[in-house]
Design an enzyme around this catalytic site. Sequence first.
Site, PDB file in Angstrom:
ATOM      1  CE  LYS A   1      41.190  34.920 -75.966  1.00  0.00           C
ATOM      2  NZ  LYS A   1      41.804  34.945 -74.645  1.00  0.00           N
TER       3      LYS A   1
ATOM      4  CG  ASN B   1      40.566  39.095 -75.106  1.00  0.00           C
ATOM      5  OD1 ASN B   1      40.504  39.275 -73.893  1.00  0.00           O
ATOM      6  ND2 ASN B   1      41.653  38.639 -75.699  1.00  0.00           N
TER       7      ASN B   1
ATOM      8  CD  GLU C   1      49.211  39.074 -73.846  1.00  0.00           C
ATOM      9  OE1 GLU C   1      49.347  40.280 -73.615  1.00  0.00           O
ATOM     10  OE2 GLU C   1      48.974  38.618 -74.965  1.00  0.00           O
TER      11      GLU C   1
ATOM     12  CG  ASP D   1      43.523  35.279 -71.556  1.00  0.00           C
ATOM     13  OD1 ASP D   1      44.014  35.346 -72.684  1.00  0.00           O
ATOM     14  OD2 ASP D   1      43.480  36.245 -70.753  1.00  0.00           O
TER      15      ASP D   1
ATOM     16  CG  ASP E   1      42.842  38.930 -68.045  1.00  0.00           C
ATOM     17  OD1 ASP E   1      42.741  38.408 -69.174  1.00  0.00           O
ATOM     18  OD2 ASP E   1      43.614  39.865 -67.795  1.00  0.00           O
TER      19      ASP E   1
ATOM     20  CB  SER F   1      46.459  33.396 -76.254  1.00  0.00           C
ATOM     21  OG  SER F   1      46.964  34.713 -76.241  1.00  0.00           O
ATOM     22  CG  ASP F   2      42.118  37.184 -78.941  1.00  0.00           C
ATOM     23  OD1 ASP F   2      41.981  36.323 -79.830  1.00  0.00           O
ATOM     24  OD2 ASP F   2      41.153  37.719 -78.359  1.00  0.00           O
TER      25      ASP F   2
ATOM     26  NE  ARG G   1      47.837  46.125 -78.284  1.00  0.00           N
ATOM     27  CZ  ARG G   1      47.283  45.041 -77.760  1.00  0.00           C
ATOM     28  NH1 ARG G   1      47.006  43.990 -78.512  1.00  0.00           N
ATOM     29  NH2 ARG G   1      47.000  45.006 -76.474  1.00  0.00           N
TER      30      ARG G   1
HETATM   31 MG   LIG Z   1      44.104  38.266 -70.903  1.00  0.00          MG
END
Ligand SMILES: [Mg+2]
Length: 203
Positions: A133, A155, A9, A7, A152, A90-91, A46
């Site tokens: 993922k 997701n 972030e 991942d 982390d 990553s998402d 968002r």
């Molecule tokens: Mg993350």
Amino acid sequence: MYIVCSDLEGVFVPEIWINVSKQTGIDELKLTTRDISDYNVLMKRRLELLRQHSLTLHDIQKVISLLKPLPGALEFVDWLRTRLQLIVVSDTFIEFADPLLKQLGRPTLFCHHLTTDNAGNIINYNLRQKDAKKKVVEALQSLNYKVIAIGDSYNDISMLRKAELGILYNPPQNVIDEHNDLMVVKSYNDLKEIISQLIDKEQ
Ligand SMILES: [Mg+2]
């Protein structure tokens, strides 16, 4: 042969949306996959907030351009890439991630992309595929790789569970509590040690 899917972030760079929230003063934008487990619910909210506050892709990119990788992340990525191939899974969206990837030496990135209108408003987001993922791990396993996955948040869980070794890196307590059978690691040094041991055992 092992390969690493990590991942972005929360593992190598700060949470992009938390920083957008800080810079813009829009409190609700600080919600992340750590808080809301349904990614589509989170993204729709968002985009609605960006629309309400007339924030464009350029405004978000300005905030992202101020971000730096987490302390020690570049050294860890450099070390890792001398030992194994790394794919950042990553998402986030390619339009957001590029300035951060550049600071990490541009590892390969698999992520999503945005749709903008002529004025630069983000009008939609496009997921590369559903459960992207986990699909990356499955694809690599079909190529005869064994996967070490690092993440982390909520997701990341299906990716971590599909991998031969899934590691939660510095997750929040709610994620640990809900997935207390997964390995939790809190520093790049510990990650190095675990990965080294695994590779050495293999050789
Ligand atoms: Mg993350």
